[in-house]
Design a protein around this motif. Structure first.
Motif, PDB file in Angstrom:
ATOM      1  N   LEU A 590      52.895  56.776  26.212  1.00 36.79           N
ATOM      2  CA  LEU A 590      52.861  57.807  27.241  1.00 36.79           C
ATOM      3  C   LEU A 590      53.888  58.894  26.934  1.00 36.79           C
ATOM      4  CD1 LEU A 590      52.679  55.498  30.402  1.00 36.79           C
ATOM      5  CD2 LEU A 590      50.778  56.599  29.203  1.00 36.79           C
ATOM      6  N   CYS A 591      53.665  60.072  27.541  1.00 35.83           N
ATOM      7  CA  CYS A 591      54.581  61.210  27.428  1.00 35.83           C
ATOM      8  C   CYS A 591      54.668  61.737  26.000  1.00 35.83           C
ATOM      9  CB  CYS A 591      55.972  60.853  27.946  1.00 35.83           C
ATOM     10  SG  CYS A 591      55.985  60.211  29.622  1.00 35.83           S
ATOM     11  N   VAL A 592      53.575  61.560  25.238  1.00 32.44           N
ATOM     12  CA  VAL A 592      53.508  62.112  23.885  1.00 32.44           C
ATOM     13  C   VAL A 592      52.440  63.208  23.819  1.00 32.44           C
ATOM     14  CG1 VAL A 592      53.030  61.603  21.446  1.00 32.44           C
ATOM     15  CG2 VAL A 592      54.347  59.979  22.824  1.00 32.44           C
ATOM     16  N   ASP A 593      51.175  62.860  24.162  1.00 36.00           N
ATOM     17  CA  ASP A 593      50.078  63.829  24.156  1.00 36.00           C
ATOM     18  C   ASP A 593      49.058  63.402  25.201  1.00 36.00           C
ATOM     19  OD1 ASP A 593      48.119  65.658  23.699  1.00 36.00           O
ATOM     20  OD2 ASP A 593      47.782  65.147  21.588  1.00 36.00           O
ATOM     21  N   PRO A 594      49.175  63.902  26.457  1.00 37.69           N
ATOM     22  CA  PRO A 594      48.264  63.470  27.533  1.00 37.69           C
ATOM     23  C   PRO A 594      46.801  63.785  27.256  1.00 37.69           C
ATOM     24  CG  PRO A 594      50.173  64.630  28.412  1.00 37.69           C
ATOM     25  CD  PRO A 594      50.193  64.840  26.934  1.00 37.69           C
ATOM     26  N   ARG A 595      46.507  64.686  26.314  1.00 38.29           N
ATOM     27  CA  ARG A 595      45.122  65.080  26.075  1.00 38.29           C
ATOM     28  C   ARG A 595      44.384  64.088  25.177  1.00 38.29           C
ATOM     29  NH1 ARG A 595      48.430  69.148  26.461  1.00 38.29           N
ATOM     30  NH2 ARG A 595      49.118  68.920  24.298  1.00 38.29           N
ATOM     31  N   ARG A 596      45.092  63.233  24.526  1.00 47.77           N
ATOM     32  CA  ARG A 596      44.428  62.263  23.650  1.00 47.77           C
ATOM     33  C   ARG A 596      43.682  61.222  24.489  1.00 47.77           C
ATOM     34  NH1 ARG A 596      46.702  61.798  18.441  1.00 47.77           N
ATOM     35  NH2 ARG A 596      45.343  59.984  18.189  1.00 47.77           N
ATOM     36  N   PRO A 597      42.472  60.834  24.075  1.00 46.16           N
ATOM     37  CA  PRO A 597      41.715  59.829  24.842  1.00 46.16           C
ATOM     38  C   PRO A 597      42.344  58.440  24.723  1.00 46.16           C
ATOM     39  CG  PRO A 597      40.588  60.360  22.794  1.00 46.16           C
ATOM     40  CD  PRO A 597      41.720  61.338  22.900  1.00 46.16           C
ATOM     41  N   ARG A 598      42.048  57.612  25.703  1.00 41.19           N
ATOM     42  CA  ARG A 598      42.524  56.233  25.707  1.00 41.19           C
ATOM     43  C   ARG A 598      41.325  55.297  25.850  1.00 41.19           C
ATOM     44  NH1 ARG A 598      47.854  55.986  25.699  1.00 41.19           N
ATOM     45  NH2 ARG A 598      49.019  57.859  26.283  1.00 41.19           N
TER      46      ARG A 598
END
Length: 681
Positions: A590-598
């Motif tokens: 978390l808190c690195v790239d919120p736009r990346r899918p999970r």
């Protein structure tokens, strides 16, 4: 150096050659007739380097320098040779000794030389002069009596002669004149074997010199350190004799010990925990001042009246004693003597003359150990920090060692009190850690009761820092009856990390609880990541978030989970090896790239299987691959898989001996259901 000026005229008629020098240049201020006979006339008032110009005389001047420098008398027993002062062709031989002496002009050196010419020239001449040599030796005895050294002669048959008084004054008993090792009776019990072994080796190997420091019992019953030096006198036609000196060096030894111990006490400043500080302090005293030292931390500093409760937090024993009981943080109620030491702030010495420790005076586990170690005494020393008694040190002497004398107790107290500043820091750090742990645990709610399953969590604070950390676990029921379970780790070990942890935990709870059915764990972490960025809750965070639902009537469950850069969960089956829950591609923290899918993963959980979430403090060892620690965790979990879930969590957390980082873990285990299963609540 002697303070009283020597009256050299008493040696005018002595047959031993006597010379007296004064000052750093060793000006010759007196010689007797025997000296003139042996060396010829020498100019008084001139420095020794100008008076003694024969070949090899520089070694004599160097000896004068050495004696004046350190105040230690020296003997040269190897014969020295010089030309006859009257110009004859026959050389003369002598041996000499140099001792510090006072002169009207200040510190000086008294040199006594014995003519050994006749001995070296003829055995018959040696026999004829034996009476004269004995008289010279007696005069030498009178001369040496003015110094602090005791001179003795040990013959080849083991008999000993005391040439200069002093032994009886020191020990209160005459020097043994019979063969054997009776002189060892006054040697400290712990020094006897080493001294006897060293002396036997010297007698066998005949080194150029023998030197040994040991303790002897003084006339007052206490022990003092002495230094013995000796050289062998070897004859071609017979075994060797030994001539030597014994000097009382107690004051010198104690001063050096004090400096050394106080310097070592400074190592306590490097300790962050009170336990480490007190352990370093105990190690400072062992073995120089005592055989064993244990430190008990008082629950209430300066406790007075009623029961006094303490916890043993450090203990050190010298090699050769029985293993000490493990430190398990068990509390003890102090006995009457220990309470008195605390209330009076005064050391108390308990002596065990018959070798048995009186019950009730100290904890039973300590009494049993002292008896196994053949303790002879126990000294209780209160440790005062900022005017309050915060701890009690217990030192013991074992295996025949006598109780400590007043000087030993005073030095122990001085060492303990010298470390007051670092101990104050360590205790303050411990109090801060205790407060921090209370805060941390207040944020960790008790896992809910779940029908058809067991749920348990554990948290252990790290031991290498004093602040709250960012590790957390959480579990709560959702509106649709499913169970949400989370483990997380915020980077850092300070108040900022704890603050971020609290914010993220609250936000995750809100997002997971308010979203409708069909909202996956990956959706929850993605929304949490977006909210954290928008609200400025920025930090490096790893987490595993899961949704667990009942699946079927046999007690099975299904887990939907997503992993944001966290160590993989462990699934422990009823039989067979545990397996790690991993995906093909790990999601970012978390808190690195919120736009990346999970990604949300799905796994079944059968009755009796255990799902374990944990933080890296449970598996991480500095300098080791993380996979090795995870492998150890899997093996330990497999060994303990049939324990109740609370016991399993306690066992896994307790296996970490050095808790450098915080540990958080939470475990879930479905149970077989009979009939209709209840839904989680």
């Amino acid at each position: 150096m002697p303070d009283t000026p020597l009256t050299p005229e008493v040696f005018d008629r002595a047959i031993v050659a006597i010379a007296l020098t004064a000052g750093t240049d060793h000006r010759l201020v007196y010689v007797n007739d025997a000296f003139r006979d042996l060396f010829g006339d020498r100019q008084l008032g001139d420095p020794a380097r100008e008076v003694f110009t024969e070949p090899g005389a520089e070694r004599f001047v160097a000896t004068l320098d050495a004696v004046l420098s350190d105040g230690t008398a020296r003997q040269v027993t190897a014969p020295r040779t010089l030309a006859c002062p009257d110009g004859g062709t026959v050389h003369r031989h002598f041996v000499y000794s140099c001792s510090p002496a006072g002169t009207p002009s200040g510190p000086g050196i008294l040199t006594a030389a014995i003519d050994t010419t006749a001995e070296l020239h003829s055995a018959l001449e040696t026999e004829r002069l034996s009476v004269e040599r004995l008289q010279a030796l007696r005069r030498y005895e009178a001369l040496m009596a003015a110094t602090s050294q005791m001179v003795w002669l040990v013959h080849a048959d083991g008999t000993a002669d005391e040439l200069v008084p002093g032994w009886e004054a020191l020990t209160g008993r005459p020097f043994p004149e019979t063969a054997g090792n009776r002189w060892l009776d006054v040697v400290h019990p712990q020094d006897r074997d080493r001294l006897a072994t060293h002396w036997a080796a010297a007698a066998r190997e005949l080194p150029t010199a023998f030197e040994h420091v040991f303790r002897v019992r003084g006339a007052d019953g206490g022990y003092r350190h002495v230094r013995a030096r000796a050289v062998p006198i070897v004859r071609d036609d017979g075994p060797a004799e030994w001539i030597g000196t014994t000097s009382d060096i107690e004051d010198q030894w104690r001063n050096r010990l004090r400096e050394r111990l106080l310097a070592r006490a400074g190592a306590v400043t490097e300790a962050e925990r009170a336990d480490d500080a007190f352990a370093a302090l105990a190690a400072t005293l062992v073995p120089e001042l005592t055989d064993v030292c244990a430190v008990y931390l008082l629950r209430e500093p300066d406790a007075a009246g009623g029961d006094v409760v303490a916890t043993r937090i450090a203990s050190v024993a010298r090699p050769g004693l029985p293993p000490l009981p493990p430190i398990n943080r068990q509390t003890y109620t102090l006995g009457a003597r220990a309470r008195k030491a605390v209330s009076d702030r005064t050391p108390i010495v308990l002596e065990f003359a018959d070798g048995s420790v009186p019950r009730g005076s100290i904890p039973e586990i300590s009494a049993r150990w002292l008896e196994r170690a053949h303790a002879t005494s126990l000294t209780l020393l209160p440790i005062v920090v900022d005017g309050a008694v915060v701890a009690l040190a217990a030192t013991a002497d074992c295996e025949g060692a006598p109780p400590p004398g007043p000087a030993d107790i005073d030095l122990q107290r001085e060492v303990l009190q010298r470390a007051q500043a670092p101990l104050r820091q360590a205790l303050a750090l411990q109090r801060a850690r205790h407060t921090a742990v209370v805060l941390q645990r207040a944020m960790l709610t008790t896992p809910p009761t779940v029908g058809g399953a067991a749920l348990a969590g554990r948290y252990r604070p790290g031991s290498r820092n004093a602040e709250v950390g960012g590790d957390w676990y959480d579990a709560f029921t959702l509106p649709d009856g499913a169970l949400a379970m989370t483990i997380g780790d915020v980077a850092g070990h300070d108040l900022a990390a704890a603050t971020v942890m609290g914010q993220l935990r609250a936000m995750l709870r809100s997002i997971a609880f308010t979203r409708p059915h069909g909202h996956t764990p990956a959706d929850t972490l993605r929304e949490l990541d977006t909210a954290a960025e928008g609200l400025g809750v920025g930090s490096f965070v790893t987490a595993v978030h899961a949704r667990l639902t009942r699946h079927g009537a046999d007690g099975a469950w299904e887990v939907e989970w997503t992993n944001a850069g966290h160590p993989p969960p462990v699934l422990i089956p009823v039989t067979g090896p545990p397996r790690l829950l991993t995906g093909e591609d790990a999601d970012l923290p978390l808190c690195v790239d919120p736009r990346r899918p999970r990604v949300t993963h799905h796994d079944p959980l059968g009755p009796g299987e255990t799902l374990l979430f944990y933080t890296d403090g449970l598996v991480e060892v500095p300098g080791e691959d993380l996979g090795d620690g995870i492998g150890r965790l899997c093996r330990a979990a497999a060994d303990a898989r049939h324990r109740p879930l609370d016991d399993l969590c306690e066992y896994l957390a307790g296996r970490v001996v050095d808790v450098r980082d915080d540990i958080a873990l939470i475990a879930f285990r479905p149970t077989p259901l009979a009939g209709t299963a209840d839904r989680p609540r």
